[in-house]
Design an enzyme around this catalytic site. Structure first.
Site, mmCIF file in Angstrom:
data_model
loop_
_atom_site.group_PDB
_atom_site.id
_atom_site.type_symbol
_atom_site.label_atom_id
_atom_site.label_comp_id
_atom_site.label_asym_id
_atom_site.label_seq_id
_atom_site.Cartn_x
_atom_site.Cartn_y
_atom_site.Cartn_z
ATOM 1 C CG ASP A 156 -5.424 -12.732 8.424
ATOM 2 O OD1 ASP A 156 -5.761 -12.634 9.615
ATOM 3 O OD2 ASP A 156 -6.151 -13.239 7.548
ATOM 4 C CG ASP A 190 -2.626 -20.493 22.112
ATOM 5 O OD1 ASP A 190 -1.616 -20.000 21.600
ATOM 6 O OD2 ASP A 190 -3.176 -20.034 23.142
#
Lengths: 720, 247
Positions: free
Chosen positions: A198, A342
């Site tokens: 990223d 998550d």
């Protein structure tokens, strides 16, 4: 003569009574639901009686002490599941007695201010009760899942994508994870590695192409890690996806150990494995107790997830896990609505009826957050995220979850809401000592007699459940240190989940010498500590010396304050972090090595430790090499030798070297020899001393470490 | 210790093996089977030392009388300084009986746990053949260079031809002067390892200390105990020992 025959007659009458009774009992059909309801009703009534039976403080204290002694004995003598349940049950009784008494006698306040503060304190206690009960449920029967072997026909083995997302972490660390991923034992044509950058950094792209792994960089950074992963999902297609944080280095056997479970259960969506750390996290390092006292990670991954596993709720933790693509895509990819993407993703997957598994074998190792700042930041994110999920996707509501799953998910989330209760506990005694407010209306000795068994029994039960993984009072340090910081984010997130930005966990960056952040972190703790110290002195003088108010009540509050001071003191110590001169954590490893000198001669020596960009060498006695020299070093393992060009940063007999040049082939060899080997880590995990609650209290007070009762292995880890 | 190529370091290997084994309290005897008679220098004997087994063998005298014992306890049997005529006669004797050397060795009546290290000359001459006929284990010494790699085949043929009989245990391969920093060296070594993967193969790294130790009249263990070469020799000697005595 007469009495003897009378006794005999009575005896035979009794015997026949018992016989009668047992023959009558055996007639009853125990699986009949009506019978069960009756049984439940009777036991509930009995339980209620035991809980509510009024005892004066002396009798209550004796009762409590008896329970404490009995449960300690059971805890020590018996090591099976029923002993755990029994001790839990006994703790439950004592705790419920406390709360029954608390509700019925301690809430008659004299002023409205006292009432407000009093109910606040009670709610904090109730939070503790809820957590305790949920915890007992969650951990009542940890599921010790075993690895399952893969089918012998390799043609049946699926394709696996390995995602390694990174944002701003240095290449020196990410390199190792990628190389280790490449070394995972799996058919080469079925293993696809993706470096998800990223940060869009050219040196990462170059590294990926040189090593032969895929490189993906997005044009934007929307939704941070979740967005990064979702983008990669679009550009890949294997049936399974394994995700590793860029500093979680997988060992070679990762897929061999985990993938078999998917063959066994085709409704399985996620296999999660523990997060094991090479280097101590800031709290351990500051208290210099690495490897002696289990850290928070071990508590969670050692016990809690196994407890979750039984109830099919061992959720995804962001790394060191394998996910099946289909269920993941069914929920729309990795969740982006919260900052703990998550756990939220796992919750959504559970709602669709898929299964989750947890394998309590460390198969990857990594860095712990390397500064207090980063540590707190990371925990804040988890607290905020869990609160967000609790608010927008509450596990108690909505369909798709079984009861056990609802409890376990909720426990995980509610577990992070300890900010307010804990701060309340840290301030509560000051209400009386500084302002004379009776926010707890009871005769002090009665409080002792109810509260002490309640607290001590919960420690005993907690110890029985999770002794190897968490010393009872170290938990206090963790929670206390973080409480001022999770307090506000949690409250904000519960009220409005959209507020607040995502703090990136900084990993691998330097702990700078002039970093004032750590002192800033200590500020709320120092304030609380100051207030308590002031309360101690003022309370002692005003209440004891000058005899204003009841001696017992004062003593009770003073003891409470002292306990607070000890904990807060330890937190301050943690915050005055030792300045870490090295920028990367290390793994201890001894390998044979040799230095090739420019004059053609050699020195045979051995390595001491490795990091992502350097290593240590121990020279033979009498040998010294000054700092500044550049050396050619060979590192041996069996028949293999890796050559490294390194600069001596720290000279002498024990060298500290920084890697300047290493061929890709040798880097692969080196990672294979050092970081990829699971057996080195598995030795430590779960091997911490089993200390009694008393011993850990002593440790906390700095009275030195009590010698251990026994070393316990959680399980036979030689299977690796 | 033998090789078809010259200059690979057989004598160095022989003497250093000897000192390692000797340090481990083994009884070691080294025997120079090379007419150049240079093994004695590794043991500190001078040019003038002319005794050796070849002349005694030529005259059918027992060779046990020329066994020289050093202060360390090691024993060496030099070849001896022969004139050209004597050498030709000795060669003729060897041609007549392929097992002459073997019989000579038997006459030494070495005990069961004594180790005899035979230093063969380079090439495939009769002297080498005698050594191979007599050996229980042959150690093929190579350099990690193209020539060694190319002559490997030939060396193996030589072994298969002469190392026969029930007394022969097997072959060990030793690659001398390994240096991973040099590309060709490293690559050839990898190739040799691959080629010989089903055999016992050991390596000795390139180390100036080895040459210096010889110049100083010492073995490597004494001269540079902390060097990699010492470590390699210890490893290799121990491998040889267990291979030999394990059978």
């Amino acid at each position: 003569m007469n009495s003897l025959s009378t006794m005999k007659q009575e005896n035979s009458k009794n015997n026949s009574l018992i016989d009668n009774l047992s023959s009558q009992l055996s007639i009853i059909n125990w699986s009949n639901p009506l019978i069960r309801i009756v049984l439940l009703g009777i036991s509930s009534i009995l339980l209620y009686i035991v809980i509510s039976f009024p005892l004066d403080y002396k009798m209550q204290f004796i009762f409590g002490v008896a329970f404490i002694i009995l449960s300690s004995y059971i805890s020590r003598k018996f090591d099976n599941r029923f002993a755990v349940l029994l001790v839990m049950f006994m703790s439950f009784i004592m705790t419920m007695r406390y709360f029954y008494w608390r509700f019925t006698t301690t809430l008659e306040f004299e002023s409205s201010l006292e009432a407000v503060l009093g109910y606040l304190l009670l709610s904090a206690e109730l939070y503790g009760l809820v957590i305790m009960l949920l915890g007992y449920f969650q951990n009542s029967w940890p599921y010790k899942r075993e690895s399952v072997p893969l089918p012998s026909d390799e043609n049946l083995w699926p394709h696996v994508d390995i995602f390694v997302p990174t944002y701003n972490e240095p290449l020196s660390i990410v390199k190792i994870t990628i190389v280790a991923a490449k070394l995972i034992d799996w058919p080469e044509d079925k293993l696809h590695i993706y470096l998800l950058d990223d940060g869009n950094r050219p040196e990462f792209k170059k590294f990926a192409s040189e090593l032969g792994v895929n490189y993906i960089a997005r044009k934007d950074n929307r939704h941070a890690k979740a967005g990064n992963l979702n983008n990669a999902l679009k550009e890949s297609k294997s049936e399974f996806v394994a995700i590793f944080d860029c500093d979680h280095i997988p060992c070679r056997s990762f897929l061999q150990m985990t993938m078999g479970l998917f063959f066994k259960d085709n409704k399985l969506a996620i296999v999660q494995t523990p997060h094991y750390f090479f280097s101590p996290d800031p709290i351990e390092r500051n208290l210099k107790v690495h490897r002696e006292v289990p850290n928070e990670g071990e508590l969670f991954y050692g016990i809690v997830q196994e407890g979750n596993d039984l109830w099919n709720a061992s959720f995804f933790c962001g790394s060191c896990a394998v996910l099946k693509r289909k269920p993941l895509e069914e929920v729309g990819g990795v969740a982006v609505e919260t900052v703990t993407e998550d756990a939220h993703t796992a919750l959504k997957i559970s709602r669709l009826g898929y299964n989750l598994s947890y394998l309590a074998i460390p198969l990857a190792a990594g860095l712990a957050t390397d500064s207090l700042f980063a540590h707190v930041n990371q925990r804040i994110r988890w607290a905020r995220g869990m609160a967000q999920i609790f608010r927008i996707d509450n596990p108690f509501f909505g369909k798709g979850l079984k009861f056990g799953q609802r409890i376990c998910y909720s426990t995980a989330m509610v577990g992070f809401f300890y900010g307010v209760p804990r701060v309340l506990f840290l301030l509560a005694p000051l209400a009386y000592l500084l302002a004379g407010l009776q926010i707890y209306q009871a005769f002090a000795l009665t409080v002792f007699s109810f509260a002490i068994p309640h607290v001590v029994m919960s420690q005993i039960a907690g110890h029985k459940i999770q002794a190897q993984f968490r010393h009872s009072f170290w938990g206090e340090i963790y929670d206390t240190l973080l409480s001022p910081y999770v307090l506000l984010p949690v409250l904000v997130a519960l009220i409005n989940p959209k507020l607040g930005s995502f703090n990136v966990t900084k990993k691998g960056g330097q702990t700078s010498a002039n970093d004032y952040f750590d002192l800033r972190i200590a500020t709320p703790i120092i304030i609380l500590l100051g207030l308590n110290i002031f309360g101690l002195f003022y309370g002692t003088i005003h209440k004891i010396v000058l005899e204003n108010g009841d001696v017992y009540t004062s003593l009770l509050n003073l003891v409470w304050v002292v306990f607070n001071i000890i904990i807060l003191g330890a937190c301050v110590f943690v915050a005055l972090e030792a300045r870490e001169l090295r920028s990367t954590p290390r793994v201890q490893m001894t390998l044979p090595a040799a230095i090739y000198l420019p004059n053609g001669k050699t020195i045979f020596c051995s390595t001491t430790n490795f990091s992502s960009n350097g290593f240590g060498l121990l020279l033979p006695e009498g040998c010294n090499i000054p700092a500044g020299s550049t050396l050619s070093v060979g590192i041996f393992r069996g028949k293999e030798e890796s050559i490294i060009t390194a600069k001596v940063k720290k000279g002498g007999n024990e060298l500290g070297l920084e890697i300047e040049k290493i061929s890709q082939e040798d880097l692969i060899k080196l990672v294979n020899v050092t970081f990829s080997r699971a057996d080195n880590w598995a030795k430590d995990w779960g091997n911490n001393r089993r200390a009694s609650p008393l011993a850990s209290l002593k440790e906390l007070m700095g009275h030195g470490v009590v010698s251990p009762k026994k070393l316990l292995n959680l399980r036979n880890l030689n299977k690796i | 210790m033998f090789s078809t190529k010259g200059g690979v370091g057989k004598s160095t290997v022989t003497s250093n093996f000897g000192s390692v084994m000797n340090l481990e309290n083994r009884k070691v005897v080294s025997m120079d089977c090379d007419p150049n008679n240079t093994l004695k220098y590794h043991y500190g004997l001078s040019q003038n030392y002319s005794e050796g087994h070849a002349l005694l063998g030529l005259n059918n005298s027992p060779i046990s009388s020329c066994v020289h014992q050093l202060s360390t306890g090691e024993k060496i049997i030099p070849f001896g300084n022969l004139t050209e005529a004597e050498l030709v006669a000795y060669e003729k004797k060897l041609l007549e009986d392929p097992y002459f050397l073997k019989k000579q060795i038997a006459s030494l009546q070495l005990k069961d746990n004594e180790i005899l290290l035979l230093d063969a000359p380079s090439g495939s001459s009769i002297f080498t053949q005698q050594v191979l006929n007599a050996a229980n284990i042959s150690v093929l010494v190579m350099l990690p260079d193209a020539a060694s790699y190319l002559t490997l085949e030939r060396s193996l043929k030589l072994i298969n031809k002469h190392c026969v009989g029930k007394d022969y245990i097997g072959t060990m391969f030793l690659v001398n002067q390994v240096h991973r920093n040099f590309e060709l060296n490293s690559d050839v070594f990898d190739m040799l390892q691959y080629q010989l993967q089903n055999h016992i193969i050991v390596e000795i790294h390139q180390d100036q200390a080895v040459a210096e130790s010889l110049a100083n009249g010492m073995n490597i263990l004494k001269y540079a105990p902390q060097s990699l070469a010492t470590e390699d020799f210890i490893d290799a000697a121990q491998t040889l020992e267990s291979y030999l005595l394990g059978n």
